[in-house]
Scaffold this active site. Sequence first.
Site, PDB file in Angstrom:
ATOM      1  N   HIS A  17      -5.695 -28.688   5.933  1.00 43.28           N
ATOM      2  CA  HIS A  17      -6.299 -27.539   5.227  1.00 43.28           C
ATOM      3  C   HIS A  17      -5.535 -26.235   5.525  1.00 43.28           C
ATOM      4  O   HIS A  17      -6.093 -25.301   6.104  1.00 43.28           O
ATOM      5  CB  HIS A  17      -7.785 -27.407   5.595  1.00 43.28           C
ATOM      6  CG  HIS A  17      -8.558 -26.635   4.567  1.00 43.28           C
ATOM      7  ND1 HIS A  17      -9.886 -26.858   4.294  1.00 43.28           N
ATOM      8  CD2 HIS A  17      -8.180 -25.619   3.741  1.00 43.28           C
ATOM      9  CE1 HIS A  17     -10.296 -26.027   3.355  1.00 43.28           C
ATOM     10  NE2 HIS A  17      -9.269 -25.255   3.000  1.00 43.28           N
ATOM     11  N   GLU A  65     -13.921 -33.037   6.759  1.00 47.87           N
ATOM     12  CA  GLU A  65     -12.949 -32.433   7.677  1.00 47.87           C
ATOM     13  C   GLU A  65     -13.637 -31.670   8.800  1.00 47.87           C
ATOM     14  O   GLU A  65     -14.718 -31.114   8.574  1.00 47.87           O
ATOM     15  CB  GLU A  65     -11.966 -31.533   6.910  1.00 47.87           C
ATOM     16  CG  GLU A  65     -12.570 -30.319   6.248  1.00 47.87           C
ATOM     17  CD  GLU A  65     -11.545 -29.543   5.421  1.00 47.87           C
ATOM     18  OE1 GLU A  65     -10.884 -30.132   4.554  1.00 47.87           O
ATOM     19  OE2 GLU A  65     -11.423 -28.334   5.666  1.00 47.87           O
ATOM     20  N   ARG A 124     -11.083 -28.749  -2.433  1.00 47.91           N
ATOM     21  CA  ARG A 124     -12.078 -29.166  -1.445  1.00 47.91           C
ATOM     22  C   ARG A 124     -12.121 -30.691  -1.427  1.00 47.91           C
ATOM     23  O   ARG A 124     -12.043 -31.344  -2.482  1.00 47.91           O
ATOM     24  CB  ARG A 124     -13.464 -28.619  -1.793  1.00 47.91           C
ATOM     25  CG  ARG A 124     -13.641 -27.135  -1.525  1.00 47.91           C
ATOM     26  CD  ARG A 124     -13.622 -26.792  -0.030  1.00 47.91           C
ATOM     27  NE  ARG A 124     -13.819 -25.370   0.249  1.00 47.91           N
ATOM     28  CZ  ARG A 124     -12.835 -24.474   0.389  1.00 47.91           C
ATOM     29  NH1 ARG A 124     -11.568 -24.846   0.274  1.00 47.91           N
ATOM     30  NH2 ARG A 124     -13.111 -23.212   0.658  1.00 47.91           N
TER      31      ARG A 124
HETATM   32  C1  DGY Z   1     -10.002 -20.989   0.667  1.00 48.69           C
HETATM   33  O1  DGY Z   1      -9.587 -19.842   0.597  1.00 48.69           O
HETATM   34  O2  DGY Z   1     -10.936 -21.405  -0.020  1.00 48.69           O
HETATM   35  C2  DGY Z   1      -9.331 -21.876   1.647  1.00 48.69           C
HETATM   36  O3  DGY Z   1      -9.666 -23.195   1.438  1.00 48.69           O
HETATM   37  C3  DGY Z   1      -9.647 -21.432   3.055  1.00 48.69           C
HETATM   38  O4  DGY Z   1     -10.997 -21.173   3.137  1.00 48.69           O
END
Ligand code: DGY
Length: 334
Positions: free
Chosen positions: A289, A271, A242
């Site tokens: 992402h 983001e 993240r």
């Molecule tokens: C996750 O699975 O946490 C990815 O970042 C997509 O949400």
Amino acid sequence: MAEPRPRVWVSQPLFDDIVGRLGEYFDVDATAEVTAWTPVQVAEKLRGVAGAVVTLNERIGPAEIAQAHGLRAVANVGVGYDNLDVEALHARGIVATNTPDVLTETTADLGFALLLAAARRITEGERWLREGRWRQWSFDTLLGHDVHGATLGILGMGRIGQAIARRGAHGFGMRVLYHNRSRLPAGIESNCRAAYVDFDTLLRESDHLVLVLPYSPQTRHVIDAAALAKMKPTATLTNVARGGLVDEDALADALAGGRLAAAALDVFEGEPRVNPRLLALRNIVLSPHVGSASHATRRAMAALAVDNLVAALGHGPRAGDPPTPIAAKATAKR
Ligand code: DGY
């Protein structure tokens, strides 16, 4: 007269055939276009539904569920669930689920690809070539840092961290160090050929550091200016977890000042907005992402979220026993 069927909301387009399975049990409000829902719209959508399949785009906390008196389950499509206030959901008796496991190897692939791209300057080289700057082969063009035999550092040794460690240890002959809230059992360490170290040692000794830990207020900016100052100037930093884990201004300073060789980010604090200082740097690889974005894995995530919702709402072969519920007091395991 037949009972009205419960209604469920699917917040973003997933796969029609998979979402279609919900139609066996529920009236489905399926979103046809990628949509940036506002918190007020999310609250409106949740009012009057028994369940929802949501993504990291939709934040669900006390305000969004205040009027959702019939809401019984929220199925998050993703392993990370920092978009959900799980405590608030549980306090209202709402089941929350996520999609672990099915995306582990795919996300580890992307993490390793980004690490390689940063270390070997792959995207930087491609930009340079496309700009027509390649005049002749030369000995010192785009020198990078080796990955094979180097020290791989993993911060957050959950499932994805372990999968990246295995790639490094077994595929690239790397020495693997990790730091985690708690040390892993010896069997896992030996399978990943990984050694547990404290956070400072991880920062100091890693040639390539990968962040795979869950985001929470406690882990916000875990990589800040002080942490970056402890890293080798020849090191790379990769983040597939993240964005909020990294102080992006501090990272931009370190990359611009030559105090860190390169970075690769798949996730960003605000983001889809990307810090303009990062966009201006050449020694950073940026991706939107897409850690789990393979056809097979995205289908598996959607299918698991649908299975979770069906079961949490008391239907299907696992009625009342969703495959991957989020435990009370859990922090998002990756
Ligand atoms: C996750 O699975 O946490 C990815 O970042 C997509 O949400």
